[in-house]
Enzyme design. Structure first.
Site, PDB file in Angstrom:
ATOM      1  N   VAL A  68      29.933  15.490  46.385  1.00  0.00           N
ATOM      2  CA  VAL A  68      29.697  15.715  47.822  1.00  0.00           C
ATOM      3  C   VAL A  68      29.634  14.419  48.630  1.00  0.00           C
ATOM      4  O   VAL A  68      29.700  14.448  49.847  1.00  0.00           O
ATOM      5  CB  VAL A  68      28.401  16.519  48.103  1.00  0.00           C
ATOM      6  CG1 VAL A  68      28.465  17.913  47.530  1.00  0.00           C
ATOM      7  CG2 VAL A  68      27.166  15.769  47.619  1.00  0.00           C
ATOM      8  N   SER A 146      13.003  17.643  51.639  1.00  0.00           N
ATOM      9  CA  SER A 146      11.904  17.449  50.697  1.00  0.00           C
ATOM     10  C   SER A 146      10.638  17.139  51.479  1.00  0.00           C
ATOM     11  O   SER A 146      10.698  16.546  52.562  1.00  0.00           O
ATOM     12  CB  SER A 146      12.203  16.270  49.769  1.00  0.00           C
ATOM     13  OG  SER A 146      11.017  15.884  49.086  1.00  0.00           O
ATOM     14  N   TYR A 159      15.250   7.872  49.007  1.00  0.00           N
ATOM     15  CA  TYR A 159      15.180   9.347  48.965  1.00  0.00           C
ATOM     16  C   TYR A 159      14.458   9.893  50.205  1.00  0.00           C
ATOM     17  O   TYR A 159      14.929  10.829  50.851  1.00  0.00           O
ATOM     18  CB  TYR A 159      14.453   9.738  47.684  1.00  0.00           C
ATOM     19  CG  TYR A 159      14.391  11.216  47.389  1.00  0.00           C
ATOM     20  CD1 TYR A 159      15.467  11.872  46.795  1.00  0.00           C
ATOM     21  CD2 TYR A 159      13.251  11.952  47.676  1.00  0.00           C
ATOM     22  CE1 TYR A 159      15.401  13.229  46.502  1.00  0.00           C
ATOM     23  CE2 TYR A 159      13.170  13.304  47.391  1.00  0.00           C
ATOM     24  CZ  TYR A 159      14.247  13.937  46.791  1.00  0.00           C
ATOM     25  OH  TYR A 159      14.174  15.281  46.505  1.00  0.00           O
ATOM     26  N   ALA A 161      14.039   8.436  53.100  1.00  0.00           N
ATOM     27  CA  ALA A 161      14.839   8.180  54.311  1.00  0.00           C
ATOM     28  C   ALA A 161      15.973   9.198  54.412  1.00  0.00           C
ATOM     29  O   ALA A 161      16.250   9.733  55.494  1.00  0.00           O
ATOM     30  CB  ALA A 161      15.397   6.758  54.277  1.00  0.00           C
ATOM     31  N   LYS A 163      16.060  12.239  53.105  1.00  0.00           N
ATOM     32  CA  LYS A 163      15.528  13.583  53.354  1.00  0.00           C
ATOM     33  C   LYS A 163      14.991  13.712  54.778  1.00  0.00           C
ATOM     34  O   LYS A 163      15.060  14.788  55.376  1.00  0.00           O
ATOM     35  CB  LYS A 163      14.435  13.923  52.331  1.00  0.00           C
ATOM     36  CG  LYS A 163      14.959  14.054  50.889  1.00  0.00           C
ATOM     37  CD  LYS A 163      15.998  15.147  50.757  1.00  0.00           C
ATOM     38  CE  LYS A 163      16.371  15.406  49.305  1.00  0.00           C
ATOM     39  NZ  LYS A 163      17.401  16.465  49.182  1.00  0.00           N
ATOM     40  N   ILE A 192       8.770  20.729  42.360  1.00  0.00           N
ATOM     41  CA  ILE A 192       9.326  21.942  41.756  1.00  0.00           C
ATOM     42  C   ILE A 192       9.724  21.619  40.316  1.00  0.00           C
ATOM     43  O   ILE A 192      10.231  20.529  40.026  1.00  0.00           O
ATOM     44  CB  ILE A 192      10.555  22.438  42.564  1.00  0.00           C
ATOM     45  CG1 ILE A 192      10.244  22.523  44.076  1.00  0.00           C
ATOM     46  CG2 ILE A 192      11.059  23.773  42.021  1.00  0.00           C
ATOM     47  CD1 ILE A 192       9.178  23.523  44.482  1.00  0.00           C
TER      48      ILE A 192
HETATM   49  P1  NAI Z   1      18.673  19.008  39.702  1.00  0.00           P
HETATM   50  O1  NAI Z   1      18.922  17.624  39.220  1.00  0.00           O
HETATM   51  O2  NAI Z   1      18.215  20.062  38.761  1.00  0.00           O
HETATM   52  O3  NAI Z   1      19.976  19.544  40.445  1.00  0.00           O
HETATM   53  C1  NAI Z   1      20.769  18.769  41.290  1.00  0.00           C
HETATM   54  C2  NAI Z   1      22.196  19.239  41.138  1.00  0.00           C
HETATM   55  O4  NAI Z   1      23.029  18.495  42.035  1.00  0.00           O
HETATM   56  C3  NAI Z   1      22.736  19.003  39.725  1.00  0.00           C
HETATM   57  O5  NAI Z   1      23.426  20.164  39.303  1.00  0.00           O
HETATM   58  C4  NAI Z   1      23.672  17.824  39.917  1.00  0.00           C
HETATM   59  O6  NAI Z   1      24.713  17.756  38.967  1.00  0.00           O
HETATM   60  C5  NAI Z   1      24.181  18.069  41.326  1.00  0.00           C
HETATM   61  N1  NAI Z   1      24.699  16.849  41.937  1.00  0.00           N
HETATM   62  C6  NAI Z   1      24.135  15.611  41.895  1.00  0.00           C
HETATM   63  N2  NAI Z   1      24.907  14.745  42.544  1.00  0.00           N
HETATM   64  C7  NAI Z   1      25.967  15.445  43.030  1.00  0.00           C
HETATM   65  C8  NAI Z   1      27.117  15.074  43.779  1.00  0.00           C
HETATM   66  N3  NAI Z   1      27.327  13.815  44.166  1.00  0.00           N
HETATM   67  N4  NAI Z   1      28.019  16.035  44.093  1.00  0.00           N
HETATM   68  C9  NAI Z   1      27.812  17.324  43.688  1.00  0.00           C
HETATM   69  N5  NAI Z   1      26.753  17.712  42.968  1.00  0.00           N
HETATM   70  C10 NAI Z   1      25.844  16.783  42.640  1.00  0.00           C
HETATM   71  O7  NAI Z   1      17.636  18.819  40.901  1.00  0.00           O
HETATM   72  P2  NAI Z   1      16.749  19.886  41.676  1.00  0.00           P
HETATM   73  O8  NAI Z   1      15.350  19.553  41.414  1.00  0.00           O
HETATM   74  O9  NAI Z   1      17.230  21.267  41.451  1.00  0.00           O
HETATM   75  O10 NAI Z   1      17.053  19.452  43.184  1.00  0.00           O
HETATM   76  C11 NAI Z   1      17.846  20.212  44.089  1.00  0.00           C
HETATM   77  C12 NAI Z   1      17.581  19.710  45.497  1.00  0.00           C
HETATM   78  O11 NAI Z   1      16.200  19.923  45.815  1.00  0.00           O
HETATM   79  C13 NAI Z   1      17.833  18.223  45.687  1.00  0.00           C
HETATM   80  O12 NAI Z   1      18.407  17.983  46.947  1.00  0.00           O
HETATM   81  C14 NAI Z   1      16.445  17.619  45.622  1.00  0.00           C
HETATM   82  O13 NAI Z   1      16.378  16.418  46.313  1.00  0.00           O
HETATM   83  C15 NAI Z   1      15.647  18.723  46.298  1.00  0.00           C
HETATM   84  N6  NAI Z   1      14.228  18.683  45.989  1.00  0.00           N
HETATM   85  C16 NAI Z   1      13.770  18.802  44.700  1.00  0.00           C
HETATM   86  C17 NAI Z   1      12.422  18.760  44.432  1.00  0.00           C
HETATM   87  C18 NAI Z   1      11.851  18.892  43.051  1.00  0.00           C
HETATM   88  O14 NAI Z   1      10.645  18.710  42.897  1.00  0.00           O
HETATM   89  N7  NAI Z   1      12.635  19.227  42.040  1.00  0.00           N
HETATM   90  C19 NAI Z   1      11.446  18.563  45.521  1.00  0.00           C
HETATM   91  C20 NAI Z   1      12.034  18.480  46.826  1.00  0.00           C
HETATM   92  C21 NAI Z   1      13.368  18.531  47.036  1.00  0.00           C
END
Ligand code: NAI
Length: 251
Positions: A68, A146, A159, A161, A163, A192
């Site tokens: 992305v 976030s 991160y 900045a 978000k 999460i």
């Molecule tokens: P995760 O690491 O399980 O999933 C992230 C997904 O994005 C993965 O499938 C990864 O391969 C994909 N990805 C990474 N870079 C990419 C790119 N350049 N192009 C396409 N896909 C890409 O992480 P999670 O925890 O499910 O996070 C999902 C969203 O939620 C993120 O934006 C994260 O910042 C946000 N978030 C997560 C929190 C947590 O505590 N887990 C808290 C607050 C926000």
């Protein structure tokens, strides 16, 4: 047979095979939507695993490989999705990464990598889908921000900045396309239970739990539930909003 509520809707979920993204993709598909998962090579196998748990709606998931953080990828993949499925109703900008270090130790590469994926990515994807949504006179965009975009967090300048920037992007796009029946909202999760938090030191996870009034990590399904609410046809008057789902960690 009665049709499912999201039958004929087409969703794009970036990072839609990861922890939170996987729960979002699953919930939308179970409710009848066609879901285009945009992810990295590693997400192809994860999409297969999601399909196994979907039984009847497994054929609703489609995988598209791409980063992305590269606008040409976003434009090309979105064009392919429109060609294959005819429309795009929902965009969930969920893909995200972390590269944590204090500002003193953070490299320029770490700063740029996080801004590219977590902030430029949603801008690129929004730009890529908008003409289709405007032509349809309907759309729902949900940006996964976030809690730290509002609170700040030690070691996460890049991160936090990105978000926080995503919240500004959300509100601006919401203003620009309100007349086209497109809503744009942000969801701000707390801690999460996903691979992203598993990468944190266990002491940091313990500290996060003890500072969270609900005294536990959130589950990806609890974030997905909020996204499902925001894409609903009945949520058309909700736009430019930021929703916390953080167990009370930040109010
Ligand atoms: P995760 O690491 O399980 O999933 C992230 C997904 O994005 C993965 O499938 C990864 O391969 C994909 N990805 C990474 N870079 C990419 C790119 N350049 N192009 C396409 N896909 C890409 O992480 P999670 O925890 O499910 O996070 C999902 C969203 O939620 C993120 O934006 C994260 O910042 C946000 N978030 C997560 C929190 C947590 O505590 N887990 C808290 C607050 C926000």
């Amino acid at each position: 047979m009665s049709s499912l509520p999201l039958e004929n809707r087409v969703a794009v979920v970036t990072g839609g095979a990861g922890g939170i993204g996987g729960a979002i993709s699953r919930l939308l598909a179970e409710d009848g939507a066609t879901v285009a998962i945009l992810g990295l090579p590693v997400d192809r196998d994860r999409t297969e695993k999601l399909r196994i748990h979907l039984n009847g709606s497994a054929s609703k998931l489609h995988f598209y490989e791409g980063d992305v953080g590269v606008f040409d990828n976003c434009r090309r993949i979105v064009a392919g999705i429109v060609e294959q499925h005819g429309r795009i109703d929902y965009l969930v900008n969920n893909a995200g990464i972390t590269r944590d270090h204090t500002v003193r130790k953070m490299t320029i590469e770490e700063w740029e990598a996080v801004l590219q994926v977590n902030l430029s990515g949603p801008f690129f994807m929004t730009k890529a889908v908008l003409e289709t949504m405007i032509a349809q006179d309907f759309g729902r965009i949900v940006n996964i921000s976030s809690v730290v975009g509002e609170s700040g967090n030690f070691g996460q300048a890049n991160y936090a900045a990105a978000k926080a920037g995503l919240i500004g992007l959300t509100k601006t796009v919401a203003l620009e396309v309100a007349k086209n029946h497109i809503t744009v909202n942000a969801v701000a999760p707390g801690f999460i239970d996903t691979e992203m938090t598993k990468a944190m030191p266990s002491a940091a996870i313990e500290a996060a739990i003890s500072q969270t009034p609900k005294r536990r990590l959130g589950q990806p399904e609890e974030v997905a539930h909020l996204v499902r609410f925001l894409v609903d046809d009945r949520s058309g008057y909700i736009t430019g909003a930021v929703y916390n789902v953080n167990g009370g960690w930040y109010m």
